[in-house]
Scaffold this active site. Sequence first.
Site, PDB file in Angstrom:
ATOM      1  N   TYR A   5      -2.968  -0.636 -10.591  1.00  0.00           N
ATOM      2  CA  TYR A   5      -2.588  -1.822 -10.136  1.00  0.00           C
ATOM      3  C   TYR A   5      -2.826  -2.007  -8.681  1.00  0.00           C
ATOM      4  O   TYR A   5      -2.588  -1.330  -7.761  1.00  0.00           O
ATOM      5  CB  TYR A   5      -0.895  -1.909 -10.394  1.00  0.00           C
ATOM      6  CG  TYR A   5      -0.165  -3.110  -9.870  1.00  0.00           C
ATOM      7  CD1 TYR A   5      -0.459  -4.240 -10.683  1.00  0.00           C
ATOM      8  CD2 TYR A   5       0.752  -3.056  -8.747  1.00  0.00           C
ATOM      9  CE1 TYR A   5       0.194  -5.662 -10.107  1.00  0.00           C
ATOM     10  CE2 TYR A   5       1.214  -4.245  -8.281  1.00  0.00           C
ATOM     11  CZ  TYR A   5       1.048  -5.385  -8.998  1.00  0.00           C
ATOM     12  OH  TYR A   5       1.586  -6.564  -8.401  1.00  0.00           O
ATOM     13  N   ASP A  42      -7.631   2.108  -2.428  1.00  0.00           N
ATOM     14  CA  ASP A  42      -6.276   1.300  -2.381  1.00  0.00           C
ATOM     15  C   ASP A  42      -5.295   2.378  -2.179  1.00  0.00           C
ATOM     16  O   ASP A  42      -4.794   3.025  -2.920  1.00  0.00           O
ATOM     17  CB  ASP A  42      -6.055   0.625  -3.795  1.00  0.00           C
ATOM     18  CG  ASP A  42      -4.695  -0.137  -3.631  1.00  0.00           C
ATOM     19  OD1 ASP A  42      -4.015  -0.131  -2.551  1.00  0.00           O
ATOM     20  OD2 ASP A  42      -4.568  -1.062  -4.667  1.00  0.00           O
ATOM     21  N   LYS A  63       2.799  -0.541   1.980  1.00  0.00           N
ATOM     22  CA  LYS A  63       4.284   0.099   1.827  1.00  0.00           C
ATOM     23  C   LYS A  63       4.890   0.998   3.098  1.00  0.00           C
ATOM     24  O   LYS A  63       5.762   0.572   3.925  1.00  0.00           O
ATOM     25  CB  LYS A  63       4.235   0.688   0.692  1.00  0.00           C
ATOM     26  CG  LYS A  63       3.950  -0.190  -0.548  1.00  0.00           C
ATOM     27  CD  LYS A  63       4.432   0.153  -2.042  1.00  0.00           C
ATOM     28  CE  LYS A  63       3.865  -0.581  -2.998  1.00  0.00           C
ATOM     29  NZ  LYS A  63       4.945  -0.899  -3.847  1.00  0.00           N
TER      30      LYS A  63
HETATM   31  N1  PMP Z   1      -1.769  -1.745  -4.634  1.00  0.00           N
HETATM   32  C1  PMP Z   1      -1.046  -0.795  -5.153  1.00  0.00           C
HETATM   33  C2  PMP Z   1      -1.756   0.641  -5.496  1.00  0.00           C
HETATM   34  C3  PMP Z   1       0.316  -0.984  -5.480  1.00  0.00           C
HETATM   35  O1  PMP Z   1       0.922  -0.173  -5.882  1.00  0.00           O
HETATM   36  C4  PMP Z   1       0.822  -2.073  -5.102  1.00  0.00           C
HETATM   37  C5  PMP Z   1       2.195  -2.420  -5.457  1.00  0.00           C
HETATM   38  N2  PMP Z   1       2.985  -1.649  -6.032  1.00  0.00           N
HETATM   39  C6  PMP Z   1       0.068  -3.238  -4.657  1.00  0.00           C
HETATM   40  C7  PMP Z   1      -1.329  -2.671  -4.283  1.00  0.00           C
HETATM   41  C8  PMP Z   1       0.505  -4.735  -4.411  1.00  0.00           C
HETATM   42  O2  PMP Z   1       1.194  -4.568  -3.155  1.00  0.00           O
HETATM   43  P1  PMP Z   1       2.280  -5.651  -2.830  1.00  0.00           P
HETATM   44  O3  PMP Z   1       3.400  -5.544  -3.881  1.00  0.00           O
HETATM   45  O4  PMP Z   1       3.026  -5.468  -1.538  1.00  0.00           O
HETATM   46  O5  PMP Z   1       1.596  -6.958  -3.004  1.00  0.00           O
END
Ligand code: PMP
Length: 435
Positions: free
Chosen positions: A143, A246, A274
């Site tokens: 994701y 990512d 995060k």
């Molecule tokens: N990339 C990864 C690996 C994630 O786990 C997430 C959110 N869980 C995102 C992107 C998206 O981040 P955000 O919710 O801050 O938009």
Amino acid sequence: MTRNLTQTRELFEKAKQFIPYGVNSNFRYWGEEDTLVVMRGEGSHVWDVDENQYIDYRLAFGPIILGHGYPPVVERVAEAIRDGTLFAWTTPLEIQVAERIVRLTGVEKVRLSNTGTEATMHALRIARAYTGRERFIKFEGQYHGMYDYVLFTTASTPASALGSRRNPINVQMSSGIPEGIRRYVINLPFNDFERLEEAVEAHWHELAAIMVEPILGNAAGIMSQPGWLEKVRELCDRHGIVLIFDEVKTGFRVARGGAQEYFGVKADLVTYAKAMGNGFPIAAIGGKEEVMMVIEPGRVSHGGTYTGNTVGTAAAAATLEILETEPVYEALFQRGQMLMDGIHEILNRAGIPHFVTGLPPMFSFILGVEEEPVDFRGYCTGDDPLYERLAMALLERGVMLDCDGREPWFLSYSHSEQDIADTLTAFEEAVKAVI
Ligand code: PMP
């Protein structure tokens, strides 16, 4: 054993009058009975509006690396915002944060962003601008955020829809995504060296990027197998494809330098969010100078009114300073390992087949499997209903995790050895209650 959730239910009813389904993100909706309304947090604990107390391993899906309301971070933000929150000019605080990210992660240049979604979206644009190609590879169960290009075959996709391993189907995660956008993404099984090599050899001339979560942070923390990230790196080098890690979940969590440091493999672009702000909204796109420098004003777009805002940037300045100077990772690994080992032992004693996944700061376990799951298809062979029953039994006993087994457990610097011991006691009881 049932918690009193009177206030929670009442407030949730009110929330639904004004907010669709009473939540500001669909991932937070656990249904009419079980969606929580949370009031406050402190250190490793959160309290719902009925004053039920929980040891929190959900940690807002990972950002809270130091602890809820962590005083040095909160104080730094409070102090900084007295002088204003947004100027849309470069600030000394932004320079300080960028310098620290470069030092900790080894990226050469960095731009700030507000959320993980924005960071991966910009990374994809930069990769496309750099290569002049449009398609990209991602892996099943990954994701990357809420924009259309990446919402195919995420961790929300049912196993039955994935298609054959030889010919995976791009499964749209949502209505409202234009049909034509499907052609830009190629989803492959994670850790499948052969499929990857085949796909890259067939499509390299169209491929701008391979976007990879080095640990499947949205599928129970399944690890890259030895040599996997090296293989991805080699194929990108061979064909001029931009490698995007990512690291929205792994960044500043599994090591100071994130997954790049842990696995010893460098990407061309890396996205962070995060843990870098301990729960404040802040993100970053970093990478090799040559690739990052395509963000040339007027030629390749990167921006956002709130990028570099004082709230998130001051939080990142304080958080990254603590991550650099205090023994945070030692604590996360030590306590996380205690928890992983304890869970493993309890499940063994109860005769529940399982596999423990991930690393101590971000780990999980997949129930009902005899062999190590190495991709999302493997994850899907696990016993999700049992995991959910166990999670609900743990919530009743004051331990908060997500009831969705794809979401890993997260540790914070505030989790004490006593928290771990209490959690294991609750775990033992919860297991007895569900088998
Ligand atoms: N990339 C990864 C690996 C994630 O786990 C997430 C959110 N869980 C995102 C992107 C998206 O981040 P955000 O919710 O801050 O938009």
